[in-house]
Scaffold this active site. Structure first.
Site, PDB file in Angstrom:
ATOM      1  N   CYS A  21       0.837  -1.208   0.000  1.00  0.00           N
ATOM      2  CA  CYS A  21       0.000   0.000   0.000  1.00  0.00           C
ATOM      3  C   CYS A  21       0.874   1.262   0.000  1.00  0.00           C
ATOM      4  CB  CYS A  21      -0.980  -0.036   1.167  1.00  0.00           C
ATOM      5  SG  CYS A  21      -2.338   1.154   0.988  1.00  0.00           S
ATOM      6  N   HIS A  59      -3.629  -5.133   0.454  1.00  0.00           N
ATOM      7  CA  HIS A  59      -3.104  -5.501   1.771  1.00  0.00           C
ATOM      8  C   HIS A  59      -3.164  -7.022   1.949  1.00  0.00           C
ATOM      9  CE1 HIS A  59      -2.625  -1.620   3.903  1.00  0.00           C
ATOM     10  NE2 HIS A  59      -3.564  -1.190   3.068  1.00  0.00           N
ATOM     11  N   GLU A  64      -1.780  -8.702   4.169  1.00  0.00           N
ATOM     12  CA  GLU A  64      -1.734  -9.031   5.596  1.00  0.00           C
ATOM     13  C   GLU A  64      -3.099  -8.897   6.281  1.00  0.00           C
ATOM     14  OE1 GLU A  64      -1.194  -4.520   5.806  1.00  0.00           O
ATOM     15  OE2 GLU A  64      -1.086  -6.151   4.346  1.00  0.00           O
TER      16      GLU A  64
END
Length: 213
Positions: free
Chosen positions: A78, A156, A158
Protein backbone atom coordinates in the site's frame (compact mmCIF):
# COMPACT_ATOMS: atom_id res chain seq x y z
CA UNK A 1 4.26 -4.52 18.71
CA UNK A 2 2.13 -2.20 16.54
CA UNK A 3 -0.92 -3.96 15.14
CA UNK A 4 0.10 -3.45 11.51
CA UNK A 5 3.55 -4.92 12.12
CA UNK A 6 1.99 -7.89 13.88
CA UNK A 7 -0.39 -8.51 10.98
CA UNK A 8 2.46 -8.39 8.47
CA UNK A 9 4.53 -10.79 10.55
CA UNK A 10 1.61 -13.22 10.92
CA UNK A 11 1.12 -13.10 7.13
CA UNK A 12 4.72 -13.81 6.10
CA UNK A 13 6.14 -15.85 9.02
CA UNK A 14 4.50 -19.20 8.11
CA UNK A 15 6.24 -19.06 4.73
CA UNK A 16 9.56 -17.81 6.12
CA UNK A 17 10.00 -19.75 9.40
CA UNK A 18 13.73 -19.05 9.59
CA UNK A 19 13.20 -15.29 9.76
CA UNK A 20 13.81 -13.02 12.73
CA UNK A 21 11.83 -9.79 12.64
CA UNK A 22 12.82 -6.26 13.66
CA UNK A 23 10.11 -3.59 13.75
CA UNK A 24 11.06 0.04 13.06
CA UNK A 25 8.25 2.48 13.91
CA UNK A 26 9.55 5.29 11.72
CA UNK A 27 6.30 7.26 11.98
CA UNK A 28 6.89 7.49 15.74
CA UNK A 29 10.47 8.64 15.25
CA UNK A 30 12.21 5.29 15.69
CA UNK A 31 15.55 5.07 13.87
CA UNK A 32 15.85 2.88 10.81
CA UNK A 33 18.17 -0.10 11.14
CA UNK A 34 21.37 -0.35 9.14
CA UNK A 35 20.37 -1.94 5.85
CA UNK A 36 23.55 -4.04 5.79
CA UNK A 37 22.26 -5.88 8.87
CA UNK A 38 19.05 -6.92 7.09
CA UNK A 39 18.24 -9.74 4.69
CA UNK A 40 15.10 -7.95 3.57
CA UNK A 41 12.69 -5.10 4.27
CA UNK A 42 8.89 -4.82 4.27
CA UNK A 43 7.42 -1.32 4.08
CA UNK A 44 3.79 -1.34 5.17
CA UNK A 45 0.83 1.00 4.96
CA UNK A 46 0.31 4.48 6.36
CA UNK A 47 -2.49 7.00 6.80
CA UNK A 48 -0.22 9.51 5.05
CA UNK A 49 0.40 9.98 1.34
CA UNK A 50 3.84 10.31 -0.22
CA UNK A 51 2.96 13.93 -1.13
CA UNK A 52 2.60 14.82 2.58
CA UNK A 53 6.40 14.67 2.79
CA UNK A 54 6.41 14.39 6.57
CA UNK A 55 9.66 14.63 8.52
CA UNK A 56 9.99 10.87 8.93
CA UNK A 57 9.68 10.23 5.18
CA UNK A 58 13.06 11.75 4.32
CA UNK A 59 15.08 9.12 6.24
CA UNK A 60 12.83 6.42 4.76
CA UNK A 61 13.45 7.70 1.23
CA UNK A 62 17.21 7.69 1.82
CA UNK A 63 16.96 4.21 3.30
CA UNK A 64 15.11 2.90 0.24
CA UNK A 65 17.74 4.43 -2.04
CA UNK A 66 20.47 2.61 -0.09
CA UNK A 67 18.52 -0.63 -0.34
CA UNK A 68 18.51 -0.29 -4.12
CA UNK A 69 22.20 0.64 -4.20
CA UNK A 70 23.24 -2.34 -2.09
CA UNK A 71 20.52 -4.68 -3.43
CA UNK A 72 18.82 -5.26 -0.10
CA UNK A 73 15.44 -6.84 -0.99
CA UNK A 74 12.38 -4.66 -0.39
CA UNK A 75 8.68 -5.58 -0.46
CA UNK A 76 6.13 -2.76 -0.29
CA UNK A 77 2.47 -2.83 0.78
CA UNK A 78 0.00 0.00 0.00
CA UNK A 79 1.89 3.12 1.15
CA UNK A 80 5.06 1.05 0.78
CA UNK A 81 4.09 0.39 -2.85
CA UNK A 82 3.54 4.11 -3.40
CA UNK A 83 6.67 5.48 -1.75
CA UNK A 84 8.87 2.90 -3.46
CA UNK A 85 7.50 4.01 -6.83
CA UNK A 86 8.03 7.65 -5.88
CA UNK A 87 11.61 7.09 -4.69
CA UNK A 88 12.54 4.92 -7.67
CA UNK A 89 11.44 7.39 -10.33
CA UNK A 90 7.66 7.12 -10.60
CA UNK A 91 4.78 8.99 -9.02
CA UNK A 92 1.91 8.38 -6.59
CA UNK A 93 -1.02 10.70 -5.88
CA UNK A 94 -4.67 10.82 -4.90
CA UNK A 95 -6.74 8.76 -7.31
CA UNK A 96 -9.76 10.10 -9.16
CA UNK A 97 -11.82 7.12 -7.97
CA UNK A 98 -11.43 8.35 -4.38
CA UNK A 99 -11.32 6.14 -1.29
CA UNK A 100 -11.57 2.41 -2.06
CA UNK A 101 -12.24 0.01 0.81
CA UNK A 102 -13.19 -3.64 1.13
CA UNK A 103 -12.27 -6.36 -1.33
CA UNK A 104 -11.53 -6.10 -5.03
CA UNK A 105 -10.53 -8.54 -7.77
CA UNK A 106 -6.97 -8.18 -9.05
CA UNK A 107 -5.13 -9.76 -11.93
CA UNK A 108 -1.93 -10.53 -10.02
CA UNK A 109 1.05 -12.52 -11.23
CA UNK A 110 -1.02 -13.97 -14.09
CA UNK A 111 -3.88 -15.04 -11.82
CA UNK A 112 -7.25 -13.60 -10.80
CA UNK A 113 -7.42 -13.14 -7.03
CA UNK A 114 -9.51 -11.33 -4.45
CA UNK A 115 -7.58 -8.93 -2.25
CA UNK A 116 -8.40 -6.57 0.60
CA UNK A 117 -7.90 -2.85 -0.01
CA UNK A 118 -8.10 0.45 1.85
CA UNK A 119 -6.58 3.34 -0.06
CA UNK A 120 -7.27 6.66 -1.73
CA UNK A 121 -3.82 7.02 -3.35
CA UNK A 122 -2.37 5.09 -6.27
CA UNK A 123 0.80 4.84 -8.32
CA UNK A 124 0.08 6.91 -11.42
CA UNK A 125 3.52 6.78 -13.08
CA UNK A 126 5.52 3.56 -13.28
CA UNK A 127 9.28 3.86 -12.71
CA UNK A 128 11.44 2.95 -15.70
CA UNK A 129 13.01 0.22 -13.56
CA UNK A 130 9.66 -1.52 -12.93
CA UNK A 131 6.95 -3.43 -14.74
CA UNK A 132 3.30 -3.83 -13.80
CA UNK A 133 2.50 -7.30 -12.44
CA UNK A 134 -0.93 -6.62 -11.00
CA UNK A 135 -3.96 -4.48 -11.76
CA UNK A 136 -7.63 -4.05 -10.94
CA UNK A 137 -10.46 -2.19 -12.64
CA UNK A 138 -10.08 0.67 -10.18
CA UNK A 139 -6.29 0.46 -9.98
CA UNK A 140 -4.20 0.04 -13.15
CA UNK A 141 -0.89 -0.17 -11.25
CA UNK A 142 -1.80 -2.70 -8.59
CA UNK A 143 1.61 -4.37 -8.28
CA UNK A 144 5.16 -3.78 -9.49
CA UNK A 145 8.28 -5.88 -9.99
CA UNK A 146 11.59 -4.02 -10.26
CA UNK A 147 14.78 -4.88 -12.13
CA UNK A 148 16.55 -5.05 -8.75
CA UNK A 149 15.34 -7.05 -5.72
CA UNK A 150 12.11 -5.17 -5.06
CA UNK A 151 8.40 -5.86 -5.40
CA UNK A 152 5.29 -4.08 -4.21
CA UNK A 153 1.50 -4.39 -4.10
CA UNK A 154 -1.26 -1.82 -3.65
CA UNK A 155 -3.54 -4.25 -1.81
CA UNK A 156 -3.10 -5.50 1.77
CA UNK A 157 -2.14 -9.20 1.80
CA UNK A 158 -1.73 -9.03 5.60
CA UNK A 159 -5.38 -8.05 6.25
CA UNK A 160 -7.94 -10.58 7.46
CA UNK A 161 -11.69 -10.34 6.92
CA UNK A 162 -12.47 -9.96 10.63
CA UNK A 163 -10.06 -7.02 10.89
CA UNK A 164 -11.84 -5.09 8.14
CA UNK A 165 -15.28 -6.06 9.44
CA UNK A 166 -14.30 -4.58 12.81
CA UNK A 167 -13.02 -1.39 11.17
CA UNK A 168 -16.21 -0.98 9.15
CA UNK A 169 -18.33 -1.39 12.28
CA UNK A 170 -16.27 0.92 14.50
CA UNK A 171 -15.41 3.41 11.75
CA UNK A 172 -18.92 3.90 10.39
CA UNK A 173 -19.61 7.66 10.27
CA UNK A 174 -16.14 8.25 11.74
CA UNK A 175 -13.63 6.96 9.19
CA UNK A 176 -16.18 6.09 6.52
CA UNK A 177 -19.57 7.23 5.34
CA UNK A 178 -22.40 4.73 5.95
CA UNK A 179 -22.41 3.94 2.23
CA UNK A 180 -18.66 3.24 2.16
CA UNK A 181 -18.91 1.07 5.27
CA UNK A 182 -21.85 -0.94 3.91
CA UNK A 183 -20.29 -1.43 0.48
CA UNK A 184 -16.98 -2.40 2.02
CA UNK A 185 -18.60 -4.89 4.39
CA UNK A 186 -20.56 -6.52 1.55
CA UNK A 187 -17.45 -6.92 -0.61
CA UNK A 188 -15.40 -8.40 2.27
CA UNK A 189 -18.11 -10.89 3.16
CA UNK A 190 -18.27 -12.09 -0.46
CA UNK A 191 -14.50 -12.28 -1.07
CA UNK A 192 -12.28 -15.34 -1.08
CA UNK A 193 -8.83 -13.96 -0.28
CA UNK A 194 -5.98 -16.51 -0.12
CA UNK A 195 -4.10 -16.60 3.20
CA UNK A 196 -0.83 -16.76 1.30
CA UNK A 197 -1.63 -13.91 -1.10
CA UNK A 198 1.68 -12.42 -2.34
CA UNK A 199 3.61 -14.27 0.36
CA UNK A 200 5.57 -16.53 -1.99
CA UNK A 201 6.50 -13.53 -4.15
CA UNK A 202 7.89 -11.81 -1.05
CA UNK A 203 9.72 -14.94 0.09
CA UNK A 204 11.46 -15.19 -3.28
CA UNK A 205 12.96 -11.78 -2.61
CA UNK A 206 14.15 -12.58 0.89
CA UNK A 207 15.62 -15.98 0.00
CA UNK A 208 17.46 -14.57 -2.99
CA UNK A 209 15.58 -16.56 -5.62
CA UNK A 210 13.86 -13.54 -7.22
CA UNK A 211 14.68 -13.19 -10.90
CA UNK A 212 13.14 -10.25 -12.78
CA UNK A 213 11.38 -11.35 -15.95
Amino acid sequence: MPRTAQQIQEWIAPHLPEAEFVVAGVVDGAPLPEHRDLDGVIVGGSEFGVYDDTEWMQPLRAFLDRCREFRTPVFGICFGHQIMADVYGGRAEKAEVGNVVGARSFNYDDDEVDAFVWHQDQVTQVPDSARVTGSARHCPVGALDYDFPARSVQFHPEYKAHHLQELFTRGREVLLSPGEADTGMTSVNAAEVPDDLAALQAVELFRGTYSPR
